[in-house]
Design a protein around this motif. Structure first.
Motif, short mmCIF file in Angstrom:
data_model
loop_
_atom_site.label_atom_id
_atom_site.label_comp_id
_atom_site.label_asym_id
_atom_site.label_seq_id
_atom_site.Cartn_x
_atom_site.Cartn_y
_atom_site.Cartn_z
N PHE A 1 -40.44 61.81 58.67
CA PHE A 1 -40.67 60.27 58.76
C PHE A 1 -39.68 59.90 57.64
O PHE A 1 -39.42 60.54 56.45
N LEU A 2 -38.79 58.72 58.10
CA LEU A 2 -38.14 58.19 57.12
C LEU A 2 -38.41 56.53 57.23
O LEU A 2 -38.91 56.05 58.15
N LYS A 3 -38.20 56.18 56.00
CA LYS A 3 -38.25 54.50 55.73
C LYS A 3 -36.79 54.19 55.12
O LYS A 3 -36.45 54.66 54.07
N SER A 4 -36.33 52.89 55.28
CA SER A 4 -35.23 52.41 54.68
C SER A 4 -35.38 51.01 54.39
O SER A 4 -36.15 50.06 54.67
N GLU A 5 -34.38 50.76 53.42
CA GLU A 5 -34.49 49.39 52.65
C GLU A 5 -32.89 48.90 52.37
O GLU A 5 -32.15 49.67 51.93
N ASN A 6 -32.60 47.89 53.05
CA ASN A 6 -31.06 47.27 52.70
C ASN A 6 -30.04 48.41 52.69
O ASN A 6 -29.08 48.23 51.95
N VAL A 7 -30.16 49.28 53.85
CA VAL A 7 -28.84 50.17 54.10
C VAL A 7 -27.93 49.32 54.80
O VAL A 7 -27.95 49.11 55.81
N ASP A 8 -26.55 49.23 54.07
CA ASP A 8 -25.58 48.60 54.59
C ASP A 8 -24.59 49.36 55.41
O ASP A 8 -23.66 49.14 56.10
N GLY A 9 -24.68 50.88 55.34
CA GLY A 9 -23.80 51.94 56.05
C GLY A 9 -24.99 52.60 56.99
O GLY A 9 -25.14 51.83 57.93
N PHE A 10 -25.43 53.61 56.76
CA PHE A 10 -26.35 54.07 57.79
C PHE A 10 -27.12 55.23 57.10
O PHE A 10 -26.59 55.70 55.92
N PRO B 1 -27.94 56.10 64.29
CA PRO B 1 -28.08 55.62 62.96
C PRO B 1 -29.37 54.81 62.72
O PRO B 1 -29.61 53.89 63.30
N ILE B 2 -29.69 54.96 61.50
CA ILE B 2 -30.97 54.00 60.91
C ILE B 2 -30.05 52.95 60.07
O ILE B 2 -29.58 53.52 59.01
N VAL B 3 -30.12 51.69 60.26
CA VAL B 3 -29.54 50.79 59.29
C VAL B 3 -30.51 49.70 58.77
O VAL B 3 -31.64 49.53 59.57
N GLY B 4 -30.15 48.91 57.77
CA GLY B 4 -30.75 47.88 57.44
C GLY B 4 -32.21 48.19 56.80
O GLY B 4 -32.23 49.23 56.08
N SER B 5 -33.17 47.56 57.08
CA SER B 5 -34.58 47.74 56.47
C SER B 5 -35.61 48.18 57.70
O SER B 5 -35.91 47.25 58.52
N THR B 6 -36.07 49.42 57.58
CA THR B 6 -36.97 49.75 58.62
C THR B 6 -38.19 50.27 58.00
O THR B 6 -38.31 50.91 56.87
N GLU B 7 -39.58 50.05 58.70
CA GLU B 7 -40.65 50.82 58.28
C GLU B 7 -40.56 52.33 58.45
O GLU B 7 -39.74 52.86 59.20
N TRP B 8 -41.71 52.89 58.08
CA TRP B 8 -41.67 54.58 58.45
C TRP B 8 -41.60 54.66 59.84
O TRP B 8 -42.37 53.82 60.57
N ASN B 9 -40.92 55.73 60.32
CA ASN B 9 -40.80 56.10 61.73
C ASN B 9 -40.49 57.63 61.71
O ASN B 9 -39.97 58.34 60.77
N HIS B 10 -40.84 58.06 62.88
CA HIS B 10 -40.61 59.50 63.11
C HIS B 10 -39.15 59.88 63.57
O HIS B 10 -38.84 59.15 64.66
N TYR B 11 -38.55 60.61 63.26
CA TYR B 11 -37.27 61.25 63.95
C TYR B 11 -37.01 62.76 63.72
O TYR B 11 -37.75 63.41 63.01
N HIS B 12 -36.28 63.38 64.55
CA HIS B 12 -35.99 64.75 64.83
C HIS B 12 -34.56 64.98 64.94
O HIS B 12 -33.95 64.26 65.64
N ILE B 13 -34.25 66.29 64.73
CA ILE B 13 -33.18 66.96 64.99
C ILE B 13 -33.38 68.36 65.68
O ILE B 13 -34.44 69.12 65.16
N VAL B 14 -32.56 68.86 66.73
CA VAL B 14 -32.86 70.02 67.38
C VAL B 14 -31.45 70.69 67.64
O VAL B 14 -30.57 70.30 68.00
#
Length: 295
Positions: free
Chosen positions: A189-198, A222-235
């Motif tokens: 899980f990732l959460k972001s705040e004010n990410v102006d790149g990614f 990519p995840i940008v800006g401000s986002t709440e907790w969410n689920h991401y994966h890589i395989v």
């Protein structure tokens, strides 16, 4: 079919409505699936049922309120849709092994040591290291106020970043021996705040000569800006000649990203990989040396 975007959409919906009535039927309807089909794909993607996810996210948010607000326990319980304070206490003890009142009293002392904790953040991050193009312009650490589950999360934040081209990663490396010939999934899980790149997860599989065999940094999602907790994966596949697996969270430019509940698991070959194929960029021979050809 990849269900990940649908699951991410519904997790976003859940996170925005944790204090509202949330039934499996209503969430499945929001996702456009039958209740039973949604139940199966959510558990497969996230590792827990939707009901369990909602329960532990409400408890995690309640734990935060206990430490950082003066709200009464009964009011917190009602806000997060528990029918009685007793049912809230039972659920809370399941995750924190303490009743809410005792948790507030004992764990609340940590808030008074916050500056000391911040000073020791990097030392507390066993196994993790800070790397990237400009790691000295970033800081990593432990956050005991913002977390997805449990009592803390990791974070990576910009401090003195000058341009979008700068990036840092909070990362680990481990031997590939146990996973040779297998397909490996990293999720969390990732959460972001004010990410102006990614920002996003990344994972890389190298051979003994440090050549890259498999790689993904979520550059195509990519995840940008401000986002709440969410689920991401890589395989990624782990070829037989693999030696090292590296992974972590990447932050490019300014902002902050939180990371929690990482998990590795072997998956079958029916699960599509997210590997970025760079072989197509390599030409068989030199071309257009006179610059007379164009698309």
């Amino acid at each position: 079919m990849s269900y990940s975007p649908i699951i991410q959409k519904t997790i976003e919906y859940i996170e925005e409505n944790l204090h509202e009535e949330l039934s499996l039927e209503s969430i499945a309807q929001f996702a456009g699936f039958s209740k039973y089909h949604y139940h199966r794909i959510f558990q497969k993607e996230v590792g827990v049922t939707a009901s369990e996810y909602i329960r532990y996210r409400r408890i995690a948010n309640s734990a935060n309120m206990l430490l950082y607000t003066d709200e009464k326990i009964i009011d917190i319980a009602i806000y997060y849709r528990f029918e009685t304070q007793e049912s809230f206490t039972r659920s809370f003890k399941k995750y924190y092994q303490l009743p809410p009142g005792k948790y507030r009293k004992i764990m609340g002392r940590l808030t008074f040591q916050r500056e000391e904790i911040i000073m020791k953040n990097e030392q507390l991050l066993k196994g993790w290291k800070l790397s990237g193009s400009h790691p000295f312009n970033y800081q990593m650490g432990i956050d005991r106020e913002i977390f997805h589950k449990g009592k803390a999360s990791g974070f990576l934040t910009s401090v003195t970043v000058q341009s979008h081209g700068e990036f840092a990663t909070m990362m680990q490396e481990f031997k590939a021996d146990k996973y040779l010939g297998k397909r490996l999934k990293l999720s969390g899980f990732l959460k972001s705040e004010n990410v102006d790149g990614f920002c996003g997860f990344w994972m890389r599989v190298d051979d003994a000569l440090h050549d890259v065999l498999q790689f993904d940094n979520m550059g195509d999602r990519p995840i940008v800006g401000s986002t709440e907790w969410n689920h991401y994966h890589i395989v990624l596949d782990v070829p037989e000649n693999s030696a090292v697996i590296a992974f972590g969270v990447l932050l490019s430019g300014n902002g902050q990203v939180w990371i929690d509940e990482l998990k590795f698991e072997e998956v079958d070959k029916q699960t599509p990989t997210t590997n970025i194929d760079i072989s197509g960029d390599l030409l068989d021979e030199p071309t257009n040396l006179s610059f007379e050809e164009w698309e």
